[in-house]
Design an enzyme around this catalytic site. Structure first.
Site, PDB file in Angstrom:
ATOM      1  N   LYS A   1       0.776  -1.235  -0.136  1.00 34.28           N
ATOM      2  CA  LYS A   1      -0.047  -0.107  -0.001  1.00 34.28           C
ATOM      3  C   LYS A   1       0.895   1.391   0.170  1.00 34.28           C
ATOM      4  CE  LYS A   1      -3.841  -2.312   2.216  1.00 34.28           C
ATOM      5  NZ  LYS A   1      -4.498  -2.511   3.365  1.00 34.28           N
TER       6      LYS A   1
ATOM      7  N   TYR B   1     -12.147  -3.209  -3.367  1.00 32.65           N
ATOM      8  CA  TYR B   1     -12.667  -3.507  -1.835  1.00 32.65           C
ATOM      9  C   TYR B   1     -14.299  -3.170  -2.055  1.00 32.65           C
ATOM     10  CZ  TYR B   1      -7.985  -2.480   0.042  1.00 32.65           C
ATOM     11  OH  TYR B   1      -6.606  -2.872   0.325  1.00 32.65           O
TER      12      TYR B   1
ATOM     13  N   PHE C   1     -15.440   3.304   7.183  1.00 32.53           N
ATOM     14  CA  PHE C   1     -14.103   3.515   6.984  1.00 32.53           C
ATOM     15  C   PHE C   1     -13.866   3.588   5.430  1.00 32.53           C
ATOM     16  CE2 PHE C   1     -14.040  -1.126   7.721  1.00 32.53           C
ATOM     17  CZ  PHE C   1     -13.631  -1.470   6.536  1.00 32.53           C
TER      18      PHE C   1
ATOM     19  N   ARG D   1      -1.492 -14.696   3.959  1.00 29.98           N
ATOM     20  CA  ARG D   1      -2.155 -14.175   4.965  1.00 29.98           C
ATOM     21  C   ARG D   1      -1.644 -14.266   6.108  1.00 29.98           C
ATOM     22  NH1 ARG D   1      -6.302 -10.440   4.051  1.00 29.98           N
ATOM     23  NH2 ARG D   1      -7.514 -11.214   5.822  1.00 29.98           N
TER      24      ARG D   1
ATOM     25  N   THR E   1      -5.448  -7.861  10.447  1.00 31.35           N
ATOM     26  CA  THR E   1      -5.776  -6.464   9.744  1.00 31.35           C
ATOM     27  C   THR E   1      -5.204  -5.331  10.763  1.00 31.35           C
ATOM     28  OG1 THR E   1      -7.836  -7.469   8.759  1.00 31.35           O
ATOM     29  CG2 THR E   1      -7.611  -5.079   8.853  1.00 31.35           C
TER      30      THR E   1
ATOM     31  N   ARG F   1       2.797  -7.001   9.031  1.00 31.56           N
ATOM     32  CA  ARG F   1       1.841  -6.041   9.746  1.00 31.56           C
ATOM     33  C   ARG F   1       2.318  -5.758  11.258  1.00 31.56           C
ATOM     34  NH1 ARG F   1      -4.003  -7.565   7.242  1.00 31.56           N
ATOM     35  NH2 ARG F   1      -3.908  -6.096   5.588  1.00 31.56           N
TER      36      ARG F   1
ATOM     37  N   ASN G   1      -1.972  -0.128   7.314  1.00 29.87           N
ATOM     38  CA  ASN G   1      -1.425  -1.470   7.616  1.00 29.87           C
ATOM     39  C   ASN G   1      -0.614  -1.975   6.535  1.00 29.87           C
ATOM     40  OD1 ASN G   1      -3.299  -1.996   5.874  1.00 29.87           O
ATOM     41  ND2 ASN G   1      -4.504  -3.381   7.562  1.00 29.87           N
TER      42      ASN G   1
ATOM     43  N   HIS H   1      -1.729  -5.441   1.464  1.00 26.28           N
ATOM     44  CA  HIS H   1      -3.025  -6.175   1.329  1.00 26.28           C
ATOM     45  C   HIS H   1      -2.557  -7.538   0.589  1.00 26.28           C
ATOM     46  CE1 HIS H   1      -7.065  -7.227  -0.503  1.00 26.28           C
ATOM     47  NE2 HIS H   1      -6.321  -7.789  -1.550  1.00 26.28           N
TER      48      HIS H   1
ATOM     49  N   GLU I   1      -9.365 -10.552  -7.775  1.00 29.35           N
ATOM     50  CA  GLU I   1      -8.460  -9.358  -7.619  1.00 29.35           C
ATOM     51  C   GLU I   1      -7.367  -9.563  -8.683  1.00 29.35           C
ATOM     52  OE1 GLU I   1      -7.377  -9.625  -3.516  1.00 29.35           O
ATOM     53  OE2 GLU I   1      -9.270  -8.961  -2.629  1.00 29.35           O
TER      54      GLU I   1
HETATM   55  P1  IDP Z   1      -7.767  -7.128   5.289  1.00 29.77           P
HETATM   56  O1  IDP Z   1      -6.950  -6.055   4.411  1.00 29.77           O
HETATM   57  O2  IDP Z   1      -7.010  -7.826   6.630  1.00 29.77           O
HETATM   58  O3  IDP Z   1      -8.321  -8.087   4.646  1.00 29.77           O
HETATM   59  P2  IDP Z   1     -10.441  -6.018   5.391  1.00 29.77           P
HETATM   60  O4  IDP Z   1     -11.223  -6.354   6.942  1.00 29.77           O
HETATM   61  O5  IDP Z   1     -10.610  -6.879   4.230  1.00 29.77           O
HETATM   62  O6  IDP Z   1      -8.703  -6.355   6.212  1.00 29.77           O
HETATM   63  O7  IDP Z   1     -10.267  -4.625   5.404  1.00 29.77           O
HETATM   64  C1  IDP Z   1      -9.494  -3.998   3.973  1.00 29.77           C
HETATM   65  C2  IDP Z   1      -8.694  -2.720   4.411  1.00 29.77           C
HETATM   66  O8  IDP Z   1      -9.679  -1.752   4.991  1.00 29.77           O
HETATM   67  C3  IDP Z   1      -7.820  -3.037   5.802  1.00 29.77           C
HETATM   68  O9  IDP Z   1      -6.472  -3.804   5.308  1.00 29.77           O
HETATM   69  C4  IDP Z   1      -7.453  -1.718   6.153  1.00 29.77           C
HETATM   70  O10 IDP Z   1      -6.748  -0.891   5.507  1.00 29.77           O
HETATM   71  C5  IDP Z   1      -8.851  -1.068   6.137  1.00 29.77           C
HETATM   72  N1  IDP Z   1      -9.700  -1.224   7.173  1.00 29.77           N
HETATM   73  C6  IDP Z   1     -10.399  -2.255   7.781  1.00 29.77           C
HETATM   74  N2  IDP Z   1     -11.132  -1.818   9.028  1.00 29.77           N
HETATM   75  C7  IDP Z   1     -10.701  -0.632   9.040  1.00 29.77           C
HETATM   76  C8  IDP Z   1     -11.186   0.265  10.196  1.00 29.77           C
HETATM   77  O11 IDP Z   1     -11.830   0.011  11.204  1.00 29.77           O
HETATM   78  N3  IDP Z   1     -10.799   1.393  10.148  1.00 29.77           N
HETATM   79  C9  IDP Z   1      -9.785   1.881   9.203  1.00 29.77           C
HETATM   80  N4  IDP Z   1      -9.486   1.248   8.193  1.00 29.77           N
HETATM   81  C10 IDP Z   1      -9.892  -0.173   8.084  1.00 29.77           C
HETATM   82 MG    MG Z   2      -9.922  -8.080   2.869  1.00 30.11          MG
END
Ligand code: IDP
Ligand code: MG
Length: 150
Positions: A9, A49, A57, A85, A91, A102, A112, A115, A126
């Protein structure tokens, strides 16, 4: 063999972590089969996404992901989706285990670093958003005979 989509990212790119991240996946034994460095257009961020479009968010997520160039990759290997993963960690970087990407490099959930696809189905979807079939290389890593038992 399985393929997964991985993206460094904008925060990871700006912090100079591309090389470290590529090294970790290479050293694990996974094979890099496609890569591209670019700034993502809005349509592909929405597509990537799409399950989060209605989340509170999402606007900040979109701004973050479009805030600078990203490094897009496809990695291949046995159980590549689950392995990557695990290597990236959960996350929220504050909860991600030390030793994960992470866990080692991030603090805030909205910054974070990386992805990776969460299932084979998401990986196929994707990869198709960001790469054409012709962008993906087919080759044998010379060390594959000692990475895999069979
Ligand atoms: P992942 O990246 O671990 O699969 P997801 O739940 O799919 O996690 O969320 C996608 C991305 O959205 C996360 O990697 C993070 O950048 C962002 N994100 C997820 N939850 C939050 C939140 O509660 N606040 C801000 N950003 C979030
Ligand atoms: Mg995800």
């Amino acid at each position: 063999m399985e393929r997964t989509f991985v993206m460094v990212k904008p925060d990871g790119v700006q912090r100079g972590l591309v090389g470290q991240i590529v090294s970790r996946l290479e050293e694990k034994g996974l094979k890099l089969v496609a890569a591209r460095f670019e700034s993502l257009p809005e349509a592909r961020v929405n597509d990537q996404y799409r399950e989060h479009l209605e989340k509170p968010f999402f606007p900040s997520l979109k701004k973050y992901i479009m805030g600078g160039p990203v490094f897009l990759m496809v990695w291949e290997g046995r159980n590549a989706v689950a392995i990557v993963r695990k290597l990236i960690g959960v996350t929220n970087p504050q909860e991600a285990a030390p030793g994960t990407i992470r866990g080692d490099y991030g603090i805030d959930i909205g910054r974070n670093v990386i992805h990776a696809s969460d299932s084979g189905e998401s990986a196929a979807r994707e990869i198709a958003i960001h790469f054409k079939p012709a962008d993906i290389s087919s080759y044998t890593r010379i060390d594959s005979a000692v990475i895999y038992e069979y």
